[in-house]
Design an enzyme around this catalytic site. Structure first.
Site, PDB file in Angstrom:
ATOM      1  N   GLU A 246     -12.732  32.701 -80.944  1.00  0.00           N
ATOM      2  CA  GLU A 246     -12.691  31.789 -82.080  1.00  0.00           C
ATOM      3  C   GLU A 246     -13.446  30.497 -81.806  1.00  0.00           C
ATOM      4  OE1 GLU A 246      -9.307  30.351 -85.242  1.00  0.00           O
ATOM      5  OE2 GLU A 246      -8.813  30.240 -83.113  1.00  0.00           O
ATOM      6  N   ARG A 255     -11.399  20.563 -74.948  1.00  0.00           N
ATOM      7  CA  ARG A 255      -9.933  20.579 -74.944  1.00  0.00           C
ATOM      8  C   ARG A 255      -9.385  20.390 -73.533  1.00  0.00           C
ATOM      9  NH1 ARG A 255      -6.251  23.677 -78.893  1.00  0.00           N
ATOM     10  NH2 ARG A 255      -7.331  23.487 -80.866  1.00  0.00           N
ATOM     11  N   GLN A 363      -1.832  36.040 -83.769  1.00  0.00           N
ATOM     12  CA  GLN A 363      -1.371  35.412 -84.998  1.00  0.00           C
ATOM     13  C   GLN A 363      -0.103  36.110 -85.485  1.00  0.00           C
ATOM     14  OE1 GLN A 363      -2.357  32.729 -86.243  1.00  0.00           O
ATOM     15  NE2 GLN A 363      -4.568  32.517 -86.447  1.00  0.00           N
ATOM     16  N   GLU A 383       0.077  43.283 -88.134  1.00  0.00           N
ATOM     17  CA  GLU A 383      -0.769  44.479 -88.163  1.00  0.00           C
ATOM     18  C   GLU A 383      -0.283  45.681 -87.369  1.00  0.00           C
ATOM     19  OE1 GLU A 383      -5.216  42.864 -88.990  1.00  0.00           O
ATOM     20  OE2 GLU A 383      -4.356  42.379 -87.064  1.00  0.00           O
ATOM     21  N   GLY A 385       3.164  47.367 -84.846  1.00  0.00           N
ATOM     22  CA  GLY A 385       4.353  47.293 -84.009  1.00  0.00           C
ATOM     23  C   GLY A 385       4.047  47.572 -82.555  1.00  0.00           C
ATOM     24  N   ARG A 422      10.610  41.953 -70.163  1.00  0.00           N
ATOM     25  CA  ARG A 422      10.947  43.175 -69.410  1.00  0.00           C
ATOM     26  C   ARG A 422      11.545  42.853 -68.045  1.00  0.00           C
ATOM     27  NH1 ARG A 422       5.998  46.637 -71.253  1.00  0.00           N
ATOM     28  NH2 ARG A 422       6.972  47.871 -72.897  1.00  0.00           N
TER      29      ARG A 422
END
Length: 450
Positions: A246, A255, A363, A383, A385, A422
């Site tokens: 991005e 940054r 996202q 989008e 699982g 986990r």
């Protein structure tokens, strides 16, 4: 597969019987030289099956601190039925012990065994590549990825087709526990994120883990990932690779400078800097320039292309990807759910193959916007699982003051919700948020800062 190919191509795989026998013979007459062989060899480097079994027995005895001499080794070889009869075992081990006059050259013998093993694997890989290339409809890009992967596995000394007996896995676990409890434990435990409370919850950034940082836009996903990269590289002296799909490399560097120099990001973007700012930037530049942080801003990059670039780094400790939904598989079938599922599976495989933690940003859907408290949930992952399924750890970021600027009970505080773990418990870890420098801080420290 190897045996079949030998018959098909009518030639025997290269190996050195003398070198294999000399290695085992040297250990039999001088067990003290065994640690030196461990640095050079694994059991599957030997060509003859009996030699592999004997070396596995030696490795297990050494790991369990068992007494190693001719008698104890012979007893274990008999117990494991390496040879048809006990007498055959005694005769062969006696011959091995008589082959070498001393163990002085054992490392040279090891190198011969290892090199022959690499040549055999290279021959096998080359034949497989040829067979795949001759198949109808073979795609060049996929063939190149597969070929590069096979060569990489050989260079890493890994066998991708062999089963591993449970006792071997237990032995490796035992060795890992010894390292974790030893003086050099810092070299083996998970990398520190730079946030002690978060480290305690997730036990640091562990090798082979796929770690997901997910949030709605504006919550600071990229900032947290860059802060972790900065901490790992500058404080931990480790190598970090950052893929940004991005932002440009220059924006990422800006940054990082803002966070390290404590100079407001807006001032860096506008160039409105005072003398003190320039001094801080100069000092931060020196620190970051010495850090092993590698940036890549290729748009729409695939997992295969990432792996190809990462393999060229001599050393690698952490991979960060910003962000998942901008990645591509190179396919054009229009099924985005299936494509994202394939990406997350391949990212997990990449983490295991490269033996490093991989942090991937993601996202969230608009689900939090429709809820009263706006808190994110695992079900908000966009989008597919499979994102939740493939990730070892999922961190959900939320800042109350982003939505309720005036009424927020906690200002400049971010909640990092460990929603899946986990390795341990889930729960919320609170971090300080400093929007001036787009950085997260340890809350107990940020409260003391001006």
């Amino acid at each position: 597969m190897a045996a079949e190919m030998e018959l098909e191509y009518g030639q025997q795989m290269p190996y050195s019987l003398e070198a294999e026998q000399s290695v085992l013979g040297a250990i039999l007459i001088d067990p003290a030289c065994f640690p030196a062989t461990l640095e050079e060899l694994r059991a599957d480097y030997f060509y003859r099956p009996q030699h592999q079994q004997i070396y596995e027995i030696l490795t297990r005895m050494f790991s369990l601190s068992r007494t190693m001499d001719f008698i104890t080794i012979l007893d274990e070889v008999r117990r494991e039925d390496v040879f048809e009869t006990e007498e055959d075992a005694k005769i062969y081990l006696t011959q091995l012990a008589q082959i070498v006059p001393s163990s002085a050259n054992v490392e040279a013998y090891c190198r011969i065994v290892r090199e022959k093993a690499y040549v055999r694997r290279l021959i096998t890989a080359s034949r497989e590549i040829i067979e795949q290339a001759q198949e109808p409809g073979a795609e060049a890009d996929l063939l190149l990825d597969a070929a590069e992967q096979k060569i990489f596995d050989i260079r890493q000394g890994r066998s991708i087709s062999a089963f591993k007996h449970i006792r071997t896995a237990i032995t490796e676990t035992y060795e890992t526990l010894q390292h974790l409890s030893g003086e050099d434990r810092d070299q083996y435990k998970g990398l520190s994120t730079g946030y002690p409370l978060l480290d305690k919850r997730i036990t640091g950034l562990n090798r082979t883990d796929l770690i997901l940082i997910a949030a709605r836009p504006g919550m600071g996903k990229t900032s947290l990932a860059l802060n972790i990269a900065e901490n790992v590289a500058t404080k931990g002296n480790r190598t970090v690779a950052v893929f940004s799909l991005e932002m440009s490399s220059e924006q990422l560097a800006q940054r990082l400078l803002s966070s390290q120099a404590l100079v407001e990001g807006q001032a860096l973007r506008t160039g409105e800097l005072n003398g003190e700012d320039w001094v801080r930037i100069a000092m931060a530049s020196q620190v970051l320039s010495k850090a092993d942080i590698y940036l890549d801003d290729t748009p729409g990059i695939t997992v295969g292309e990432m792996k190809a670039k990462l393999r060229r780094l001599r050393k690698l400790d952490l991979v960060i990807i910003d962000y998942l939904q901008l990645m591509s598989t190179g396919r054009r079938d229009g099924n985005r759910v299936q494509e994202v599922s394939e990406i997350t599976r391949n990212l997990k495989i990449m983490a295991k193959e490269l033996n490093v933690p991989v942090i991937t940003l993601s996202q969230l859907s608009r689900g939090p916007e429709s809820r009263t408290d706006h808190r994110p949930m695992l079900s908000d992952l966009r989008e597919s699982g499979s994102i939740e399924q493939d990730a070892d750890i999922v961190l959900l970021l939320y800042r109350e003051d982003y939505y309720a600027r005036e009424e927020a009970e906690e200002r400049n505080v971010a909640q990092c919700d460990v929603a899946k773990n986990r390795h341990g418990e889930v729960g919320v870890v609170k971090l300080g948020w400093d929007s001036r420098y787009t950085r997260f801080t340890n809350l107990e420290l940020s409260r003391d800062e001006p």
